[in-house]
Design a protein around this motif. Structure first.
Motif, PDB file in Angstrom:
ATOM      1  N   TRP A  66       0.865  -1.168   0.000  1.00  7.66           N
ATOM      2  CA  TRP A  66       0.000   0.000   0.000  1.00  7.66           C
ATOM      3  C   TRP A  66       0.901   1.217   0.000  1.00  7.66           C
ATOM      4  CZ3 TRP A  66      -1.757  -3.440   4.200  1.00  7.66           C
ATOM      5  CH2 TRP A  66      -2.893  -4.158   3.860  1.00  7.66           C
ATOM      6  N   LEU A  67       0.765   2.085  -0.964  1.00  9.85           N
ATOM      7  CA  LEU A  67       1.443   3.381  -0.988  1.00  9.85           C
ATOM      8  C   LEU A  67       0.347   4.394  -0.688  1.00  9.85           C
ATOM      9  CD1 LEU A  67       3.994   5.050  -1.563  1.00  9.85           C
ATOM     10  CD2 LEU A  67       3.341   5.059  -3.976  1.00  9.85           C
ATOM     11  N   ALA A  68       0.476   5.077   0.442  1.00 10.23           N
ATOM     12  CA  ALA A  68      -0.639   5.892   0.914  1.00 10.23           C
ATOM     13  C   ALA A  68      -0.172   7.238   1.443  1.00 10.23           C
ATOM     14  CB  ALA A  68      -1.375   5.156   2.033  1.00 10.23           C
ATOM     15  N   VAL A  69      -1.137   8.158   1.502  1.00  7.18           N
ATOM     16  CA  VAL A  69      -0.911   9.433   2.175  1.00  7.18           C
ATOM     17  C   VAL A  69      -2.101   9.676   3.091  1.00  7.18           C
ATOM     18  CG1 VAL A  69      -1.973  10.918   0.420  1.00  7.18           C
ATOM     19  CG2 VAL A  69      -0.198  11.835   1.893  1.00  7.18           C
ATOM     20  N   ASP A  70      -1.793  10.123   4.302  1.00 10.53           N
ATOM     21  CA  ASP A  70      -2.813  10.492   5.273  1.00 10.53           C
ATOM     22  C   ASP A  70      -2.240  11.616   6.119  1.00 10.53           C
ATOM     23  OD1 ASP A  70      -1.042   9.235   7.053  1.00 10.53           O
ATOM     24  OD2 ASP A  70      -2.261   7.433   7.222  1.00 10.53           O
ATOM     25  N   GLU A  71      -2.794  11.839   7.296  1.00  9.42           N
ATOM     26  CA  GLU A  71      -2.297  12.942   8.131  1.00  9.42           C
ATOM     27  C   GLU A  71      -0.848  12.745   8.579  1.00  9.42           C
ATOM     28  OE1 GLU A  71      -3.929   9.855  10.808  1.00  9.42           O
ATOM     29  OE2 GLU A  71      -4.770  10.853   9.062  1.00  9.42           O
ATOM     30  N   MET A  72      -0.311  11.539   8.420  1.00 12.64           N
ATOM     31  CA  MET A  72       1.073  11.246   8.801  1.00 12.64           C
ATOM     32  C   MET A  72       2.041  11.411   7.634  1.00 12.64           C
ATOM     33  SD  MET A  72       0.618  10.520  11.980  1.00 12.64           S
ATOM     34  CE  MET A  72       2.121   9.736  12.485  1.00 12.64           C
ATOM     35  N   GLY A  73       1.536  11.733   6.451  1.00  7.20           N
ATOM     36  CA  GLY A  73       2.388  11.867   5.276  1.00  7.20           C
ATOM     37  C   GLY A  73       2.319  10.639   4.393  1.00  7.20           C
ATOM     38  N   MET A  74       3.323  10.466   3.525  1.00  3.52           N
ATOM     39  CA  MET A  74       3.336   9.364   2.562  1.00  3.52           C
ATOM     40  C   MET A  74       4.146   8.200   3.098  1.00  3.52           C
ATOM     41  SD  MET A  74       4.125   9.353  -1.531  1.00  3.52           S
ATOM     42  CE  MET A  74       5.876   9.640  -1.485  1.00  3.52           C
ATOM     43  N   SER A  75       3.584   6.982   2.955  1.00  2.00           N
ATOM     44  CA  SER A  75       4.286   5.790   3.419  1.00  2.00           C
ATOM     45  C   SER A  75       4.030   4.620   2.476  1.00  2.00           C
ATOM     46  CB  SER A  75       3.833   5.414   4.834  1.00  2.00           C
ATOM     47  OG  SER A  75       2.463   5.065   4.839  1.00  2.00           O
ATOM     48  N   LEU A  76       4.938   3.659   2.536  1.00  3.97           N
ATOM     49  CA  LEU A  76       4.828   2.408   1.794  1.00  3.97           C
ATOM     50  C   LEU A  76       4.661   1.314   2.835  1.00  3.97           C
ATOM     51  CD1 LEU A  76       5.159   1.119  -1.112  1.00  3.97           C
ATOM     52  CD2 LEU A  76       7.520   0.658  -0.425  1.00  3.97           C
ATOM     53  N   ASP A  77       3.500   0.650   2.838  1.00  6.67           N
ATOM     54  CA  ASP A  77       3.164  -0.309   3.886  1.00  6.67           C
ATOM     55  C   ASP A  77       3.042  -1.709   3.315  1.00  6.67           C
ATOM     56  OD1 ASP A  77       2.962   1.896   5.627  1.00  6.67           O
ATOM     57  OD2 ASP A  77       0.871   2.183   5.087  1.00  6.67           O
ATOM     58  N   ALA A  78       3.628  -2.673   4.024  1.00  4.69           N
ATOM     59  CA  ALA A  78       3.602  -4.061   3.572  1.00  4.69           C
ATOM     60  C   ALA A  78       2.197  -4.632   3.654  1.00  4.69           C
ATOM     61  CB  ALA A  78       4.554  -4.913   4.409  1.00  4.69           C
ATOM     62  N   ILE A  79       1.780  -5.311   2.609  1.00  6.79           N
ATOM     63  CA  ILE A  79       0.521  -6.046   2.619  1.00  6.79           C
ATOM     64  C   ILE A  79       0.771  -7.445   3.185  1.00  6.79           C
ATOM     65  CG2 ILE A  79      -1.266  -7.077   1.155  1.00  6.79           C
ATOM     66  CD1 ILE A  79      -1.023  -4.642  -0.664  1.00  6.79           C
ATOM     67  N   THR A  80       1.953  -7.990   2.894  1.00  7.08           N
ATOM     68  CA  THR A  80       2.317  -9.332   3.363  1.00  7.08           C
ATOM     69  C   THR A  80       3.673  -9.274   4.071  1.00  7.08           C
ATOM     70  OG1 THR A  80       3.542  -9.906   1.364  1.00  7.08           O
ATOM     71  CG2 THR A  80       1.160 -10.365   1.365  1.00  7.08           C
TER      72      THR A  80
END
Length: 99
Positions: A66-80
């Protein structure tokens, strides 16, 4: 994007999150995400937008993230769990945390 500013954190799931840029906003996410994917040779598979978060499902090193942006900024998060090794390779470390 400067890899020297990236930080790896462990999420509640035990998977890793690569904090890329805490200053990326919802409005600037598409351009920043494209630049990041170009830098790490990733590919966008799916794009989801909500009023508070933008989320792309991407492939990096043949692993889904998951490559996402929210109130914490942009992050790359592992799905597995398999994505953890790819994330650490991007970060240039064998374990999350400090130097």
């Amino acid at each position: 994007m400067d890899p020297n500013t990236w930080k790896v954190q462990t999420m509640a799931s035990g998977n890793l999150s690569l904090e890329i840029d805490p200053n990326t906003s919802w409005e600037h996410f598409p351009a920043a995400a494209k630049a990041f994917l170009s830098q790490v040779r990733g590919t966008r598979l799916l794009k989801l937008d909500t009023p508070v978060e933008r989320l792309w499902i991407v492939l990096v090193g043949f692993s889904p993230f998951w490559l996402a942006v929210d109130e914490m900024g942009m992050s790359l998060d592992a799905i597995t769990k398999g994505g953890n090794k790819v994330r650490l390779a991007l970060y240039g470390r064998q374990q999350p945390g400090g130097a």
